[in-house]
Design an enzyme around this catalytic site. Structure first.
Site, PDB file in Angstrom:
ATOM      1  N   TYR A  21     -14.153  -3.022  10.258  1.00 54.13           N
ATOM      2  CA  TYR A  21     -12.778  -2.515  10.248  1.00 54.13           C
ATOM      3  C   TYR A  21     -12.071  -2.861  11.560  1.00 54.13           C
ATOM      4  O   TYR A  21     -10.937  -3.349  11.561  1.00 54.13           O
ATOM      5  CB  TYR A  21     -12.789  -1.004  10.042  1.00 54.13           C
ATOM      6  N   GLY A  60      -0.431   7.984   1.233  1.00 54.16           N
ATOM      7  CA  GLY A  60      -0.530   8.030   2.678  1.00 54.16           C
ATOM      8  C   GLY A  60       0.685   7.542   3.429  1.00 54.16           C
ATOM      9  O   GLY A  60       1.833   7.842   3.095  1.00 54.16           O
ATOM     10  N   GLY A 111       0.806  -1.214   0.000  1.00 57.11           N
ATOM     11  CA  GLY A 111       0.000   0.000   0.000  1.00 57.11           C
ATOM     12  C   GLY A 111       0.839   1.264   0.000  1.00 57.11           C
ATOM     13  O   GLY A 111       0.483   2.262   0.633  1.00 57.11           O
TER      14      GLY A 111
END
Length: 291
Positions: free
Chosen positions: A166, A27, A23
């Site tokens: 989550y 970010g 990822g």
């Protein structure tokens, strides 16, 4: 105990070391990749969108490589692992999704559990024969909301609640590390398994929060979006480069999160029985096993 104010400036020389950051196209992952490459590491950006990952890599001064990895597709995870050769010093399981509408991965898992936990579970175990130093898996302060429902991990029998899903995936990340560290120790391995969490940081991860309702969610978002990704990445970088014991959980402290520290884990986070049961169930679901 918290450290003094800490920045990536004193990172050790990582020349000759290889790091995978999942990822890393935005970010926290992008900041982590940038700082590790700046310290001399060869950094592999493992991303779902290689074009986006390449745009990030092009802005990094240092040795980088972009490889495709979709954690929501076990065939992609297997292909990434099969293509790997040579030692891998550090694996950073950073990628994640948060508060998304109900959906399924390519393999039929609930989207957040499948991506955040099962994808990284499979990736770690498949790459483990190559890993020489440590595995850092991101969790979240919201893991305290999580409950592991072994009979319904994929939200097939419960009303779907995005933030609860989550939180379950983030609690799973913590329990995964507890059991991984136990297995590594039992095998006599020097590889360390660690967790980190960024505290609150402004990243693309929060894009789905804006559409959610409820006082708790609005409260969480207001504070979640206060800090920059550069601060949120500090606990990750600390866990990846400093001499901390296996099983440690690194989080932020200080006004801007500038003092990474070893967090105290809760009884739920360290439930050895649940960690083993979750591991066994994860093996059943992914058909990937401890090397």
């Amino acid at each position: 105990m918290a450290t003094e104010k800490w920045t990536p400036a004193p990172l050790p020389d990582l020349s000759g070391r290889t790091v995978v950051v999942t990822g890393a196209s935005s970010g926290l992952g992008a900041v982590t990749a940038r700082e590790l490459a700046r310290a001399g590491a060869r950094v592999v950006l493992a991303v779902r969108n290689p074009g986006k990952g390449q745009s990030v890599a092009d802005g990094i001064a240092g040795k980088t490589e972009v490889r495709a990895l979709d954690l929501g597709n076990l065939a992609s995870v297997q292909a990434f692992a099969d293509s790997w050769s040579g030692p891998l010093d550090i694996l950073i399981n950073n990628a994640g999704i948060m508060g998304v509408p109900q959906g399924r991965t390519a393999d039929g898992f609930e989207l957040q559990f499948g991506t955040n936990h099962l994808g990284h579970f499979a990736l770690t175990n498949l790459l483990l024969p190559h890993i020489t130093d440590r595995i850092v898996t991101l969790s979240s302060g919201l893991s305290f909301m999580g409950r592991i429902h072994l009979d319904d991990l994929n939200w097939q029998n419960r009303p779907y609640k995005p933030m609860r899903a989550y939180a379950q995936s983030k609690l799973a990340n913590l329990l995964f590390t507890v059991e991984l560290q136990r297995r590594l120790g039992e095998a006599g391995s020097s590889v360390r398994a660690l967790n980190a969490h960024p505290g609150v940081a402004t990243t693309p991860l929060d894009q789905h929060l804006r559409g959610l309702t409820g006082a708790f969610t609005r409260f969480s978002y207001r504070f979640y979006a206060q800090k920059k990704a550069e601060y949120g990445a500090l606990p990750i970088l600390y866990a990846a480069t400093q001499d901390v014991p296996g099983g440690s959980y690194i989080g932020p402290s200080g006004r801007d999160g500038e003092r990474p520290r070893i967090e105290k884990r809760s009884a739920r986070d360290t439930d050895a029985t649940m960690a083993r049961r979750l591991w066994d169930r994860s093996e059943e679901l992914t058909r990937v096993y401890f090397a």
